[in-house]
Structure formats: C-alpha cells, structure tokens
Design an enzyme around this catalytic site. Structure first.
Site, PDB file in Angstrom:
ATOM      1  N   HIS A   1      -0.441  -6.319   4.268  1.00  0.00           N
ATOM      2  CA  HIS A   1       0.862  -5.775   4.671  1.00  0.00           C
ATOM      3  C   HIS A   1       0.820  -5.235   6.094  1.00  0.00           C
ATOM      4  O   HIS A   1      -0.259  -5.146   6.711  1.00  0.00           O
ATOM      5  CB  HIS A   1       1.314  -4.673   3.708  1.00  0.00           C
ATOM      6  CG  HIS A   1       0.395  -3.493   3.649  1.00  0.00           C
ATOM      7  ND1 HIS A   1       0.367  -2.509   4.620  1.00  0.00           N
ATOM      8  CD2 HIS A   1      -0.539  -3.125   2.720  1.00  0.00           C
ATOM      9  CE1 HIS A   1      -0.526  -1.585   4.299  1.00  0.00           C
ATOM     10  NE2 HIS A   1      -1.102  -1.931   3.149  1.00  0.00           N
TER      11      HIS A   1
ATOM     12  N   CYS B   1      -5.849  -1.945   0.481  1.00  0.00           N
ATOM     13  CA  CYS B   1      -5.110  -3.094   1.007  1.00  0.00           C
ATOM     14  C   CYS B   1      -5.636  -3.499   2.392  1.00  0.00           C
ATOM     15  O   CYS B   1      -6.434  -2.801   3.013  1.00  0.00           O
ATOM     16  CB  CYS B   1      -3.635  -2.771   1.101  1.00  0.00           C
ATOM     17  SG  CYS B   1      -2.822  -2.648  -0.514  1.00  0.00           S
TER      18      CYS B   1
END
Length: 354
Positions: free
Chosen positions: A314, A330
């Site tokens: 992301h 992440c």
C-alpha cells in the site's frame, strides 16, 4: 219531723255521692283528654318515623344508584383503559426515514421476514406496529404487502468517494468476512474499483457466505491469471520490491517493511484484491484522508487466514518512512509508486516475500 230529718240526710247523701262521682269523673277526664291529645301525636310520630324511614330508604336508593353509576363509570373507564392498553401499541405512530414494501411469499412468517430485513428477531414488534398487525399468524397472508420501516438489509447502497468493498462490508455486517460475497452477489467485474455513484445491493447476511475469496467474476479472474506475465519479489533485508514481466526485471522500488523481521510474512502469495483510496478501519480514517497511513492504494495478498484484508502492498502518508523497517507487517510504497504498480499488475499476480 223525724221523717223530714231522714229525708234531708238522704238528700245530703245523694249530693255527697254525686260530688264524689263528679270528682272521680273530673279526675278521669284529664287522663282521657291527655290520651286523646297524645294519640294523634303518637300517630304523627309514627308517620314522621315512616316518612323518615321512607326518606332514608329513598336516600339509600339514590346513594346506591349513584354508587352503581360510579361503579359503572369506573368499570367503563377501566374497560377503556384496558382497551387503550390493548390498542395503544397499534395506534402508536412509528416514524421511518425509509420504507420498503415486501410482498409476502408462500411459507414466509413474521419471523422470517424480520430476519431477512434486520437479521434480528426483536424487530418483529416494529413491523407489527408499523402495519397495525395484532395477530401475525392470522393476518399475514400470501400476496399481501408489508411495509418494512428502515430496514438494515435488502437495500441499495450508493458508493461514496473513497469507499471500498471492505469498508462497506464492515459498515453493514461489522466484519470483513462478507467482502467477497458482496462482490459475487452484485456480480462486480472489478470489485477493487468501485466508481463513485455506483449502486450495489446489500443483502441479508443469511443470503451470503462468509470468507468468499475477494476477486472479480470467475472469467475475468481466470483470464487475468492466464494472461498475467507479471510477478513481484520483495526482499525484507534490502527493503526492495522488484517487478518482473516474463521473467525480466521491469522496475524496482524502495519500500518499507515490518519493524520486526517476523512481522512481514514470508512465502509465495497472490494478489487477491485491489482497492483505491482504502479506509484505515482500525482508526476509522476514510480513504483519501491525509492522516490515512495506507495512502492512495491497497494491493491485498492472500496470506492464509486474511483474504487480502490484513497484509498487502500500500501507499503511505509518511514518505520519509520508505526504505526502513517501520510497518506492522505490510509493504509500504510511495503513493506514486504504488499507483503505477496498481495500474500494471492484475489480480492473481504472484508475489514472493523473502
């Protein structure tokens, strides 16, 4: 001479006898008179007592009648109160911002209809009141129209700016588990791209399956996998993400990974969803907000048990963090870099993290 004297004595005796008799008569006269005078009074007293009794009886009767009327009125009032208590729920007005019409089908009951629109049986009373129903078993008939006030489900949702399918699933079902099922139910060709103003149907959770893989229609997903020539490799030590096409390196990006080496999972995964302007649900930050740490794009990975909702690639709202071990697991990229990647790779693209 003697004869005259004897006659005189006899006359005196007669007079004396007469006087005595008169005296006795005189004494008896007041007693008779008093008796004759008092008698009417006694009769009058009796009459007065009779009249008093009659008045008392009449008064008692009136009082009883009045009490009877009061009891009757009280009974009527009690009946009215009882009737009001019985009818109040039906007469009670329920306001609604939105009312949906439901046509009763064969085999449906108030319970099944309530569960369809609310998934909570306590709303049966609300539907009863809104439709003035007292005996659902008898009154609800096949073909009749029921008004459903402010239903939770079986409604349409219009996509707002920055909304994602995951966010919508959380909004209506309080879980991510119905994200894939929502996409399937609405036959979304690209569930990761929800144009502003698009209307989707929000069905009852009883009509959905949990944990359906988040992807487009089966045909488009298969086509993407078959024609995809891209692959991604992420190195946690160097914090580099490299994109390959047909085995050749296309581009390489600096990224941020987990604060601890164990936080970013290792292995072979696939891209299972793509979201524009993702919400940061743990803190309720909408997509596109400058405080949103997920940045402008989300590319979800099918790490076991997550369905692409926990680990992914992301963007960021902190460009200075790129290149470091800073995340909760992440892979962070600059917004312009993740937008390029988002536009190039299809769902199904293999991703290796090492």
């Amino acid at each position: 001479m003697i004869f005259l004297l004897f006659l005189l004595i006899a006359l005196l005796g007669i007079v004396l006898w007469y006087v005595i008799q008169m005296d006795e008569i005189g004494r008896s006269l007041p007693s008779h008179a008093e008796s004759s005078i008092k008698e009417p009074k006694k009769k009058q007293g009796i009459l007065e007592e009779v009249e008093t009794l009659n008045l008392t009886t009449i008064s008692d009767q009136k009082r009883k009648e009045e009490n009877g009327k009061k009891e009757a009125n009280s009974s009527e009032k009690n009946e009215e109160v009882t009737e009001q208590q019985q009818t109040t729920p039906i007469d009670k007005e329920i306001s609604a911002d939105y009312v949906l019409e439901h046509t009763v089908k064969e085999g449906e009951t108030l319970y099944s209809i309530t569960m369809l629109y609310f998934s909570d049986s306590s709303y049966q009373e609300q539907i009863k009141l809104y439709n003035n129903i007292t005996n659902p078993a008898k009154e609800i008939q096949v073909g009749m129209q029921l008004n459903i006030p402010d239903p939770d489900y079986m409604i349409e949702h219009t996509i707002k700016q920055g909304e994602s399918l995951i966010g919508i699933s959380r909004k209506y079902y309080n879980t991510d588990a119905y994200t894939g099922a929502l996409a399937k139910y609405n036959d979304l060709q690209n569930p990761d791209h929800l144009p502003f103003g698009t209307a989707i149907h929000i069905p009852s959770p009883s009509l959905l399956e949990k944990d359906v893989p988040v992807q487009g229609s089966r045909k488009s997903s298969e086509a993407s996998v078959e024609t995809s020539s891209f692959s991604i490799r992420i190195n946690k030590k160097t914090n580099q993400l490299t994109v390959f096409q047909n085995g050749d390196e296309v581009r390489s990006f600096s990224v941020g990974t987990g604060k601890d080496v164990s936080m970013t999972p290792e292995g072979d995964f696939n891209v299972v969803n793509k979201i524009e302007e993702p919400w940061y649900s743990s803190k309720g930050i909408p997509g596109g907000h400058p405080d949103n740490p997920l940045g402008s794009r989300w590319i979800g990975l099918n790490v076991p048990g997550t369905d692409g909702t926990v680990y992914g690639i992301h963007g960021t709202n902190d460009p200075t963090s790129i290149g470091g071990h800073v995340s909760l697991g992440c892979i962070r990229m600059l917004n312009e870099d993740v937008e390029w990647l988002y536009n190039q790779i299809p769902i199904g693209t293999p991703v290796t993290i090492e």
